[in-house]
Design an enzyme around this catalytic site. Structure first.
Site, PDB file in Angstrom:
ATOM      1  N   ASP A   1       0.804  -1.221   0.000  1.00  0.00           N
ATOM      2  CA  ASP A   1       0.000   0.000   0.000  1.00  0.00           C
ATOM      3  C   ASP A   1       0.834   1.266   0.000  1.00  0.00           C
ATOM      4  OD1 ASP A   1      -2.473  -1.174  -0.238  1.00  0.00           O
ATOM      5  OD2 ASP A   1      -2.807  -1.339   1.917  1.00  0.00           O
TER       6      ASP A   1
ATOM      7  N   SER B   1      -5.187  -7.927  10.542  1.00  0.00           N
ATOM      8  CA  SER B   1      -5.025  -6.734   9.726  1.00  0.00           C
ATOM      9  C   SER B   1      -6.023  -6.829   8.589  1.00  0.00           C
ATOM     10  CB  SER B   1      -3.598  -6.654   9.173  1.00  0.00           C
ATOM     11  OG  SER B   1      -3.474  -5.566   8.275  1.00  0.00           O
TER      12      SER B   1
END
Length: 406
Positions: A127, A181
């Site tokens: 990301d 997560s």
């Protein structure tokens, strides 16, 4: 590089970004602008506003936007026209969304006169690339702050200690065992960490949150029809729907019927393998339906070329290169191929399976008289003799030459 005066932070209001917000205030002594995007993640976004206000962000510096329509129509639609799947399985819900958030951060930075942007992605994952390549593609001189690559906090325990030291509220359920997560939006929800870090261990049932277990799905199948116009879905069972409503409906249908669960190990751009769970109920149905309508509307050359290019296109999206010229070039080719991808597909949804039962199109290239076992049509079977002999010529020569050597 001089310290920035004003920073636009991608802000969820959770533990990580709340700590980041405070850390930025202390480390950079800068004015903070928070940006929170509604991507259909299913969370109460006003919590982000309350948390930002509590941390001293001015009301005029808090931006919360509904990006669901833009996510589906301007990002997901182009990707699904390409049938883009990373490494054979992953429909890339997160990679599709990150460049949109990055673009809006840059636009807001320009609006408010900010000279830096920040995100909460770690230094190990993909990301950080997806955010930062978008930032630099749109604002080459912008300063980018990635706290996880700068501070000395190693993990969740350090974040909680920092939050306690600076009176940042931490929910009780965040103080126990570390949660998975996760990243969620309209397209999917992903899940990593905990026992999933061992690729042999079967996931706990609570790791799956969006899609019903196939074993618990209804015993009776659900049959639907999905209508496409130029490669994009526009209606379900004859009801025209806007992009957000359409994907919402597909998600509901897929979730109820146990469709769209994936447990995969993929290759991060940063070089490591990562195991994750992904739930993409609506997108899985969408993908099957789109390939089905393409099967009767694309010429063989078009279809095969698209399939050859798809892995490259998917890799670009996965690696964060949405705004690259090569992605835009491929997109132009893909969109050209979709001009006649119009028609209707009938699907049966049953216990995790998407079964294509029918497809029709005003632009169908399917010629029944050609494929029929009955005589008729323009195809003359004896023509195949010459066709086969020409294709076999090099193989016969090769075999003969090698036999002579032996």
């Amino acid at each position: 590089m001089s310290k920035p005066r004003k920073i636009v932070l991608a802000f969820s209001g959770g533990l990580d970004t709340s700590v980041i917000l405070k850390w930025l205030q202390l480390e950079y002594d800068a004015e903070i602008v928070t940006y929170t995007a509604d991507l259909g993640q299913g969370e109460e976004l006003e919590i982000a506003r309350e948390r930002a206000l509590a941390l001293g962000v001015k009301p005029e510096n808090i931006f919360i936007e509904d990006l669901r329509h833009e996510l589906v129509s301007e990002y997901a639609f182009p990707v699904y026209r390409a049938n883009a799947v990373y490494e054979g399985y992953y429909l890339m819900g997160t990679p599709i969304a990150r460049p949109l958030v990055g673009k809006r951060q840059i636009e807001i930075a320009r609006r408010v006169g900010a000279d830096a942007v920040a995100h909460g992605a770690t230094g190990k994952g993909n990301d950080q690339l997806r955010f930062e390549l978008a930032y630099y593609a749109l604002a080459p001189d912008i300063q980018v702050i990635a706290p996880w690559r700068e501070w000395d906090m190693a993990g969740r325990a350090d974040l909680i200690a920092f939050a306690d030291a600076h009176d940042i509220p931490v929910a009780k359920d965040k103080r126990g065992e570390a949660p998975y997560s996760a990243d969620a939006n309209m397209l999917h929800i992903s899940c990593e960490g905990k026992e999933l870090e061992d690729p042999w261990i079967t996931p706990e049932s609570e790791a799956w949150v969006r899609v019903t277990s196939p074993e618990d799905a209804p015993d009776q199948p659900t049959t639907i029809e999905v209508e496409f116009v130029q490669g994009d879905p526009v209606a379900i069972d004859g009801e025209a729907l806007d992009p957000v409503a359409l994907l919402t409906r597909l998600n509901e249908l897929g979730s109820a019927n146990g469709i769209g669960r994936l447990d995969i190990v993929d290759h991060r751009y940063t070089g490591m393998k990562c195991r994750g769970l992904f739930e993409n109920p609506g997108g899985t149905i969408w993908q099957y339906a789109h390939r089905a309508i393409e099967s009767i509307t694309l010429d063989r050359g078009e279809a095969h070329l698209k399939d050859e290019l798809m892995p490259r296109y998917a890799e670009l999206i996965y690696n964060g290169l949405w705004f690259s010229p090569e992605r835009e070039m491929l997109q132009a080719l893909i969109d050209k191929s979709q001009q006649h991808v119009t028609g209707t597909v009938r699907l049966k949804l049953y216990k995790g399976n998407v079964i294509v039962e029918g497809r029709k199109s005003p632009y169908s290239l399917y010629a029944r008289d050609l494929v029929s076992f009955e005589a008729g049509g323009e195809y003359r079977q004896h023509d195949a003799t010459g066709f086969i002999r020409l294709n076999a010529l090099r193989l016969r020569q090769l075999a003969a030459a090698r036999q002579e050597v032996l």
